[in-house]
Design an enzyme around this catalytic site. Structure first.
Site, PDB file in Angstrom:
ATOM      1  N   GLU B  99     119.433  -4.840  61.193  1.00  0.00           N
ATOM      2  CA  GLU B  99     118.591  -5.470  60.919  1.00  0.00           C
ATOM      3  C   GLU B  99     118.695  -6.821  60.403  1.00  0.00           C
ATOM      4  O   GLU B  99     118.969  -8.190  60.236  1.00  0.00           O
ATOM      5  CB  GLU B  99     116.675  -5.301  60.391  1.00  0.00           C
ATOM      6  CG  GLU B  99     116.188  -4.595  62.167  1.00  0.00           C
ATOM      7  CD  GLU B  99     116.272  -2.853  61.774  1.00  0.00           C
ATOM      8  OE1 GLU B  99     117.352  -3.098  61.909  1.00  0.00           O
ATOM      9  OE2 GLU B  99     116.211  -2.565  63.545  1.00  0.00           O
ATOM     10  N   HIS B 168     107.255   3.838  60.619  1.00  0.00           N
ATOM     11  CA  HIS B 168     106.760   3.428  62.090  1.00  0.00           C
ATOM     12  C   HIS B 168     105.885   2.432  62.429  1.00  0.00           C
ATOM     13  O   HIS B 168     105.688   2.042  62.982  1.00  0.00           O
ATOM     14  CB  HIS B 168     107.438   4.053  63.007  1.00  0.00           C
ATOM     15  CG  HIS B 168     108.612   4.418  62.741  1.00  0.00           C
ATOM     16  ND1 HIS B 168     109.275   4.870  62.125  1.00  0.00           N
ATOM     17  CD2 HIS B 168     109.411   4.585  63.981  1.00  0.00           C
ATOM     18  CE1 HIS B 168     110.531   5.018  62.079  1.00  0.00           C
ATOM     19  NE2 HIS B 168     110.529   4.851  64.094  1.00  0.00           N
TER      20      HIS B 168
END
Lengths: 368, 366
Positions: B99, B168
Site C-alpha cells: 500500500e 481489520h
C-alpha cells in the site's frame, strides 16, 4: 565477416558535447557552490528558518545527472534540494526568496528549504520525509509511460528520482523498486551516496554497504556505480543509462558516490567525521576537477576553452547574481496571513470544508 | 546571463486552481432535480460503485483503477468485476500487497496528469500508507505554493466487516478527516454511492471514499443515467420533529431502524445522512435542530477526537441556543474491535442504543 576494429578508446558521451555545454556545467556548479555559501550566511543571520541542508561538494551529481536527461523529463528528490533546483533552471532569486519565507519564493513561502518545486522546469519537489519521494518518482514515471502507451500523447520519458544513502533503508523505497520493475516504469533512482545518513556512517546504517547495486539488482533493475565527483564521468554513465531506460521503459538504479562538505543540516556539529576526511574529499573537488579539464590545452587532454581571467570573470558574475538573489529575497514582501494562510489548500474549495476557515485561491505562483 | 526575476503574483480567479491544469467540473443540480430514487432498476452497492468508475473511465482515459486483486481476481469484494475485460490491464491494474508503494506511486501519477482510483481492500490496510496519503496527497498543493495538486480517489471498505478482529476493522474517518486538504465521502446506500463516487472522480482534490463491506450487497434502485451528487449536502433520510439523528455511512441504517421503532411510541425522528464528512453540511444540521431542538449523533468510529466530537463541537458553536438538551452521541464503544460475535455487536452502535439515547434526550426535555 570480421567487424572493423579501431585502436582508439571508446568515445565518451561527454566528448561529443560542445565547450559551451561544459562551460555551462562549470557555471552551474559554481553557482550552486556560491549560492550555498550565501545560504549558510543567511541561515546564521537567522534570515532563513527551519531545517536547511547544504549541497556543497555534491554539485557534480545534480548538474551531471540533469544534463543527461531532457528538460521535460520529471525530477523529484529529497530535502537537500537547492542544488537540483538551480541545476534545473530555477531562478536563484526564487530559490532564495523561498528560504526567506517570501511570497515571491518558488512555493510562495509555504514550502521552505526542503520543498523546492518548479513546475516550468519539471521539478516535482524536494520532499521532507526520507524515502517518501521514491514512490512519488515512480508515479511520475508511471504517468509518463501511461501518456506514451495508453493516452498516446507523449514521447518516451524518464524520471530521475534522487535519494540519499539514508533513504535506501526505508520500506517505501523497496516497495517503489518492486513496483518499478514489475510494471516496467522508467524511473532512475539516483542514490546520492555521501556516506552518511545524517550522522550515521553508511557501514553503521545499511547492510552490505559496499555493494549497494545489489539492492537494485535484487529487483531486476539495471544497477550501476558512478564516481560522482567527476562530472564528466557522471554524465557519461548517466547518459547511457538514461537512454537505455528511456528506450526500454525500464527502471535504473545508481549508486552515485559523492561527498558533502557541510554537515547534514545547519545544526550539525559533525562529531562523527574527521577534518582530515573532509579535506581529503575537498582535494578531489568536482569544480576544480572540471575547471582543470576545461583550462588544460587540447594537446594535454583538455579543452582549452577557459582562461584564468575568464574563470575569475565567471565567478564574479555568479557572485553578483547570488548577491542579487539575496537582496531580492531580503526586500521581497512577506506573504500576508490575511490573504495567503488559507490559500492553495484546496484546488476546488467549497463551503463547510473546515469549522474555522474558508478557502480561496490567492496569489498566482510566481513561477507560473 | 541570468535575467531579472519579476514574478507575477496576480490573483487567481478561476474556480478550479490552475495547479491541476485543465479541469471540467460536472454539472451539479439541486437534490430535487436529481433522478428519482424510486424505480425498478435494483442493483447492489458494489455494482453502483462499479458503474460509477466505469462511466468515468469511459469518459476520461486518464482515469485508471489500481489495487490488490482488482483485475484478474475481479475484485476481492467483486466491486471491479468485469472491468479488466472492458478496460484492459493497463487501466485495471493488480498491485502487489504494497500500500505504501502503490498509494505513493499514484500520488506521483496524479501530480503528473493522471486521475488514479486507488482501491484499498480495507481502509485498515491504508495505515501502512499513512505517509503518502496524509503527508503528500492533501498537502501537495499547499507545499508547492499552488504548483501541483493531487486529483486522486482512495476508496475501500471501512469499519467492522463482521468478526474480523481489531486490526481489520478500522474506521479511519476520525483519524483522517483531521487533515486539511482532503475531502471525505461516506455513502450509506447504492444510489448515493454511484452519484458520490462519480463526483469524487471528477473532483480535483484528493478524495477519501469510505465504503462498507457490510453494505456491498445492499440493493436499491440506481438510475442507469449519469448523475453527480454534490459534496457537502446532506440527505434528509426521514422527516421528523422530535429529535435530529445525524449520521453517515452504515449507521444511517441503524438510525432508520431506531426511528421506525420510536415512531411506534409517537416519537418522530428526523434522520440526516451527511454523505460527506469533509465538507460537513452543518447548515442542514442547524436547520433541522432549529425544528427539533434535540440532536443525537451516531458514529461507527471511536468517540475520542473523532467525527462525532467534531460534529458536536460544530453544533455547539453554531446552534447552541436552539438546543433543549446537550448533544448526545452514540459511537462504537471505546475499545479495540473485538472478535466474538456478541462482543462485536455490543461494540457497534445499533438501533437499541440509539433509541435509548433518544428516549433519554426526550425524557429530560418534556
Amino acid at each position: 565477416m570480421a567487424q572493423a576494429t579501431t585502436d582508439k578508446p571508446a568515445a565518451r558521451p561527454s566528448d561529443a558535447l560542445s565547450n559551451e555545454t561544459l562551460l555551462k556545467w562549470l557555471y552551474d556548479m559554481q553557482l550552486i557552490r556560491d549560492f550555498e555559501a550565501r545560504t549558510m550566511q543567511a541561515y546564521q543571520q537567522a534570515k532563513i528558518g527551519g531545517f536547511c541542508h547544504i549541497y556543497s561538494g555534491q554539485e557534480a551529481s545534480a548538474v551531471g545527472c540533469t544534463a543527461a536527461v531532457e528538460h521535460k523529463d520529471p525530477i523529484v528528490l529529497a530535502y537537500r534540494d537547492h542544488g537540483h533546483a538551480l541545476a534545473r533552471g530555477m531562478h536563484p532569486a526564487a530559490c532564495m526568496a523561498e528560504m526567506f519565507g517570501k511570497l515571491a519564493g518558488c512555493a510562495k513561502g509555504k514550502g521552505g528549504s526542503m520543498h523546492m518545486f518548479d513546475r516550468p522546469n519539471y521539478l516535482f519537489g524536494g520532499h521532507g520525509i526520507v524515502g517518501a519521494q521514491t514512490p512519488l518518482g515512480t508515479g511520475l514515471a508511471f504517468a509518463e509511460r501511461y501518456k506514451w502507451e495508453v493516452l498516446e500523447t507523449g514521447p518516451k520519458r524518464v524520471c530521475l528520482c534522487f535519494l540519499g544513502d539514508g533513504a535506501i533503508d526505508q520500506g517505501a523505497f523497496h516497495e517503489a523498486k518492486n513496483l518499478a520493475s514489475l510494471y516496467g516504469i522508467p524511473v532512475i533512482y539516483v542514490i546520492e551516496n555521501n556516506g552518511y545518513s545524517m550522522g550515521t556512517a553508511i557501514h553503521r546504517h545499511t547492510a552490505n554497504h559496499d555493494r549497494l547495486t545489489m539492492r537494485g539488482e535484487a529487483y531486476g533493475i539495471k544497477s550501476i556505480e558512478i564516481d560522482g565527483l567527476d562530472i564528466r564521468n557522471v554524465y557519461d554513465k548517466m547518459k547511457v543509462l538514461v537512454d537505455e531506460c528511456r528506450d526500454l521503459q525500464r527502471p535504473g538504479f545508481v549508486d552515485l558516490k559523492t561527498y558533502r562538505y557541510q554537515g547534514h543540516s545547519m545544526s550539525d556539529p559533525q562529531k562523527y567525521r574527521t577534518k582530515e576526511e573532509v579535506d581529503e574529499f575537498k582535494s578531489q573537488d568536482s569544480i576544480a576537477n572540471l575547471l582543470d579539464y576545461l583550462m588544460r590545452d587540447e594537446n594535454d587532454g583538455g579543452r582549452g576553452c577557459i582562461t584564468e581571467d575568464e574563470w575569475k570573470a565567471m565567478q564574479k558574475e555568479i557572485k553578483e547574481i547570488v548577491m542579487d538573489a539575496l537582496e531580492f529575497a531580503e526586500n521581497a514582501a512577506d506573504p500576508d496571513p490575511e490573504t495567503e494562510l488559507t490559500t492553495d489548500t484546496y484546488a476546488y474549495p467549497m463551503k463547510n470544508l473546515s469549522p474555522s476557515d474558508t478557502y480561496s485561491h490567492g496569489a498566482k505562483n510566481p513561477l507560473l | 546571463m541570468t535575467t531579472a526575476y519579476t514574478p507575477d503574483l496576480s490573483k487567481i480567479t478561476s474556480e478550479i486552481h490552475p495547479a491541476i491544469g485543465h479541469w471540467e467540473l460536472p454539472t451539479f443540480v439541486a437534490e430535487h432535480e436529481l433522478p428519482s430514487r424510486d424505480g425498478d432498476r435494483v442493483i447492489q452497492f458494489r455494482e453502483a460503485l462499479r458503474e460509477a468508475m466505469s462511466e468515468e473511465m469511459r469518459r476520461d482515459k486518464t482515469v485508471f483503477l489500481i489495487g490488490e486483486e482488482v483485475a484478474e481476481y475481479n475484485g476481492a469484494y467483486k466491486v471491479s468485476q468485469g472491468m479488466l475485460d472492458e478496460f484492459g490491464p493497463k487501466r485495471i491494474i493488480d498491485s502487489p500487497i504494497s500500500e505504501n508503494g502503490f498509494a505513493g506511486m499514484c500520488i506521483g501519477a496524479a501530480m503528473n496528469g493522471l486521475k488514479p482510483i486507488v482501491e484499498f481492500m480495507s481502509w485498515s490496510f491504508s495505515l501502512v500508507a499513512a505517509d503518502p496519503i496524509l503527508n503528500n496527497a492533501p498537502k501537495m498543493l499547499y507545499m508547492s505554493g499552488g504548483q501541483w495538486g493531487c486529483p486522486i480517489v482512495f476508496r475501500g471498505n471501512d469499519g467492522a466487516g463482521g468478526q474480523l478482529g481489531s486490526t481489520h476493522s478500522w474506521c479511519v474517518e476520525g483519524l483522517y478527516a483531521n487533515v486539511p486538504g482532503l475531502k471525505m465521502a461516506i455513502p450509506s446506500n447504492p444510489y448515493d454511492a454511484k452519484g458520490l463516487l462519480k463526483t469524487a472522480i471528477r473532483d480535483p482534490d484528493p478524495v477519501f471514499f469510505l465504503e462498507s463491506e457490510r453494505m456491498l450487497g445492499d440493493k436499491a434502485h440506481v438510475p442507469e443515467e449519469e448523475y453527480y451528487i454534490p459534496f457537502g449536502r446532506a440527505r434528509k433520510a426521514r422527516e421528523g420533529d422530535a429529535v435530529t439523528l445525524v449520521s453517515w455511512g452504515r449507521p444511517v441504517h441503524f438510525c432508520m431502524d431506531a426511528a421506525e421503532r420510536l415512531a411506534e411510541d409517537g416519537i418522530e425522528c428526523e434522520v440526516l445522512d451527511m454523505r460527506t464528512i469533509r465538507p460537513l453540511d452543518i447548515d442542514s444540521i442547524i436547520e433541522s435542530v432549529q425544528k427539533t431542538n434535540r440532536v443525537v449523533i451516531v458514529d461507527q468510529s471511536w468517540p475520542f477526537g473523532g467525527v462525532s466530537s467534531e460534529t458536536m463541537a460544530q453544533i455547539c458553536e453554531t446552534c447552541f441556543d436552539w438546543l433543549d438538551h446537550q448533544p448526545v452521541r452514540v459511537n462504537t464503544r471505546d475499545v479495540p474491535t473485538p472478535y466474538a460475535k456478541g462482543l462485536e455487536a455490543a461494540y457497534l452502535p445499533n438501533a437499541d442504543r440509539i433509541a435509548e439515547a433518544v428516549h433519554k434526550v426526550i425524557a429530560a426535555t418534556t
